[in-house]
Design a protein around this motif. Structure first.
Motif, PDB file in Angstrom:
ATOM      1  N   GLU A 251       0.836  -1.205   0.000  1.00 38.06           N
ATOM      2  CA  GLU A 251       0.000   0.000   0.000  1.00 38.06           C
ATOM      3  C   GLU A 251       0.869   1.253   0.000  1.00 38.06           C
ATOM      4  O   GLU A 251       0.548   2.253  -0.665  1.00 38.06           O
ATOM      5  CB  GLU A 251      -0.925  -0.009   1.218  1.00 38.06           C
ATOM      6  N   ARG A 254       2.222   1.862  -3.500  1.00 40.39           N
ATOM      7  CA  ARG A 254       1.190   2.454  -4.357  1.00 40.39           C
ATOM      8  C   ARG A 254       1.005   3.935  -4.038  1.00 40.39           C
ATOM      9  O   ARG A 254       0.817   4.752  -4.936  1.00 40.39           O
ATOM     10  CB  ARG A 254      -0.132   1.698  -4.184  1.00 40.39           C
ATOM     11  N   GLN A 257       3.773   6.013  -5.574  1.00 46.66           N
ATOM     12  CA  GLN A 257       3.598   6.093  -7.023  1.00 46.66           C
ATOM     13  C   GLN A 257       2.449   7.019  -7.403  1.00 46.66           C
ATOM     14  O   GLN A 257       2.536   7.751  -8.402  1.00 46.66           O
ATOM     15  CB  GLN A 257       3.370   4.690  -7.596  1.00 46.66           C
ATOM     16  N   ASP A 258       1.384   7.018  -6.604  1.00 42.19           N
ATOM     17  CA  ASP A 258       0.202   7.821  -6.918  1.00 42.19           C
ATOM     18  C   ASP A 258       0.331   9.277  -6.479  1.00 42.19           C
ATOM     19  O   ASP A 258      -0.239  10.174  -7.106  1.00 42.19           O
ATOM     20  CB  ASP A 258      -1.050   7.215  -6.266  1.00 42.19           C
TER      21      ASP A 258
END
Length: 341
Positions: A251, A254, A257-258
């Motif tokens: 998590e 992610r 990256q987001d």
């Protein structure tokens, strides 16, 4: 609740009374402190984000406590996980390999990031290529580290021996912060360090990039730099929590990256908690731009690193043909998490 010094909540106390303080499943997160180790490096960003955003706490459950222990190098981390001082955490493959072959009581359970180190040379040292490192002094964070393995591979590619005289290159150890000072004082000629230390030396004008992160061996920067490890007892007694830690790591990857911009702030906040001092967000950005976030684990790269450690004399009492590191990897937990089992 991430520190052992925090008081036990009233809810937990009532829960203990109601349950008679017994009959708990061995894998339950109630009444447990999970001891997580990590290094004070930006290359451990997924761990930082998982702590700052509460992912570990969310996955472990509200009644679990988290105790974070920060280490200056992977050798100290590996000793701690082998002796049970910590349950799990994040470390580089170099020190993990060396310790596993001694203790064989912890496993690599997931990847976290690949690459993220650079080779820099002092601007006035007359070094324009790796071949110019003959007769020079090069710093690494610690002996047997992943950075040393990469450096030895680079030198080997150019046919340069590791020596203590002018016939080859001399390798010395300096903590990354001390490397900054050593470069300014011309104590060293070059350094292979995790980012953002290389970028910081370049920005202040004392060094230049000699080999960028995506050219560092093995695999041109696509090699394991930070891995998740857990000791055998923790996996055996709390497999569900080990899987929960992997979920938190995924998590966090992610999230970075987001939302990289928010991640820079959070990484700085965690560094401040761990060291008392944050870091400029431009340096954090440089570090995150120079690594590949991934949960995957490259077993072939780890085996190559083991051979380099063996040749350097860090692995003893084992024959080269007996360097079997497959038992060090337990990726079954990662597979269960990614397949939602």
């Amino acid at each position: 609740m991430r520190k052992t010094t925090l008081a036990i909540s009233l809810l937990l106390i009532l829960g203990l009374v109601a349950s008679g303080c017994g009959n708990k499943d061995a894998s339950s997160s109630d009444n447990i402190t999970v001891k997580i180790g990590l290094l004070k490096n930006v290359t451990h960003a997924p761990a930082f984000i998982a702590l700052q955003n509460g992912y570990f706490q969310e996955k472990f459950g509200e009644n679990a406590k988290i105790d974070v222990m920060a280490f200056d190098n992977g050798s100290d981390f590996s000793t701690a996980i082998a002796t049970g001082e910590i349950d799990m955490g994040f470390v580089g493959p170099g020190p993990a390999i060396n310790q596993f072959l001694k203790s064989k009581n912890f496993r690599i359970i997931s990847g976290s990031n690949n690459g993220g180190a650079v080779l820099v040379a002092r601007t006035d040292a007359g070094i324009n290529a790796v071949k110019d490192l003959v007769g020079k002094t090069i710093a690494i964070p610690t002996k047997g580290s992943t950075n040393e393995i990469s450096l030895r591979l680079l030198l080997e590619q150019e046919g340069i021996k590791v020596t203590t005289d002018s016939s080859g290159a001399e390798i010395i150890t300096r903590a990354p912060a001390d490397t900054l000072v050593a470069m300014r004082q011309k104590e060293i000629d070059a350094a292979l360090v995790p980012e953002p230390w290389g970028t910081q030396m370049v920005q202040e004008g004392t060094a230049q990039i000699l080999v960028d992160w995506d050219k560092i061996p093995p695999n041109n920067g696509d090699y394991p730099l930070t891995l998740m490890a857990a000791n055998d007892k923790f996996i055996k007694d709390h497999r569900d929590l080990a899987k929960a830690a992997i979920e938190a790591n995924l998590e966090a990857i992610r999230f970075i990256q987001d939302d990289p911009t928010k991640s820079y702030e959070l990484v700085s906040n965690e560094l401040k908690e761990l060291t008392g001092k944050g870091m400029d967000t431009d340096l954090i950005k440089s570090a995150l731009d120079h690594l590949k976030l991934t949960h995957e684990v490259d077993a072939d790269a780890i085996n190559l690193m083991a051979k380099v450690s063996f040749d350097a004399g860090y692995i003893k009492d084992v024959k080269e043909e007996e360097l079997d590191l497959s038992p060090m990897l337990d990726l079954s937990l990662l597979e269960e998490v990614t397949q939602n089992k």
